[in-house]
Design an enzyme around this catalytic site. Sequence first.
Site, PDB file in Angstrom:
ATOM      1  CB  SER A 199      -0.502   4.375  -4.125  1.00 27.28           C
ATOM      2  OG  SER A 199      -1.584   4.077  -3.262  1.00 27.28           O
ATOM      3  CE  LYS A 204      -6.648  -1.094   9.748  1.00 25.16           C
ATOM      4  NZ  LYS A 204      -5.469  -1.484   8.920  1.00 25.16           N
ATOM      5  CG  ASP A 229      -5.683  -6.756  -5.558  1.00 23.70           C
ATOM      6  OD1 ASP A 229      -5.887  -6.596  -4.338  1.00 23.70           O
ATOM      7  OD2 ASP A 229      -6.612  -6.848  -6.380  1.00 23.70           O
ATOM      8  N   GLY A 249      -0.063   7.923   1.773  1.00 29.34           N
ATOM      9  CA  GLY A 249      -0.081   7.766   3.214  1.00 29.34           C
ATOM     10  C   GLY A 249       1.144   7.140   3.838  1.00 29.34           C
ATOM     11  CB  THR A 298      -2.684   9.583   5.871  1.00 30.35           C
ATOM     12  OG1 THR A 298      -3.918   9.069   6.396  1.00 30.35           O
ATOM     13  CG2 THR A 298      -1.595   9.449   6.923  1.00 30.35           C
ATOM     14  CB  SER A 304      -3.477  -2.365  13.841  1.00 35.39           C
ATOM     15  OG  SER A 304      -4.779  -2.516  14.327  1.00 35.39           O
ATOM     16  N   GLY A 331       0.803  -1.223   0.000  1.00 34.38           N
ATOM     17  CA  GLY A 331       0.000   0.000   0.000  1.00 34.38           C
ATOM     18  C   GLY A 331       0.832   1.268   0.000  1.00 34.38           C
TER      19      GLY A 331
END
Length: 288
Positions: A20, A159, A62, A22, A190, A141, A18
Amino acid sequence: MSSSSTAQRSGPVVLITGCSTGFGRELSLVALDRNYRVIATARRLETLADLQIAGADTLQLDVTAPPNELATFAEKAWKIHGQIDILINNAGYLLGGAIEEGTPSEVQAQYNTNLFGLLNTTNAFLPYLRNRKAGLIVNISSQGGCLNMAGAGLYCSTKAAVDSLSDCWSRELKEFGVKCVSIQPGMFRTAVSQSSNLHRGSNRIPFYTLPDTVISEYLKATNTEKGDPAKASVKIFDFIEANVKEGGVLPLRLPLGEDAFALLKQFYEERLAEMEKFKEWSLGTDFD
């Protein structure tokens, strides 16, 4: 896939999901700055172009792909440097609204990304980590895993499950020299509230008012959050480097951010007080 600067790096190998936006992006930049060999991943490879220029290896991933595809991905990723020292599971998004407002397909998608994607991705790498008898799994988390906020119940439940998996992995993998920790961030500035990362349950039920209020206040606070994801990413790597060593002991969970620390401390104190208050109803169930 690799840039020329990647080959010159000699630090630990970290794979991050992940990337891309944040935390994933910020963690990648901090790792690159510290001479780590970074494998940055995202569903859309083009979103990682600047990280590749900066020196990262980039791979399309993915996390909701079938386990056999994730196994193929893990093999490919491992072969880049012949090892992975740190796996950071960061990919995820927020499904907002009352629990009842999430359609079955929306609920399944939330769990597929935030929980099953993390589980299956980790399982794909575990044979390599176990065989090498080394490695660290860092699961991003949320404070929501404990706080369980109205209006984000489905997200929080994923989470909470991530926290539970992390606790168990830290115990199960100890004999293989593999460590695991769950990071519980508070509110950070973010892209979570942007449309690509914040989904609203489409089965809208007008009788619910609290979830609407919570989401409205959350969106109003966008870009005013006190948490700096760049500073948090530095703190995560400082924590890793200070505590992940031969014989080092990690906590099961690490609250991240002033708000998360205060709120989670309050949460545990209230739970302990609650247990004591209702203690008489918990005890007295053993055989005579």
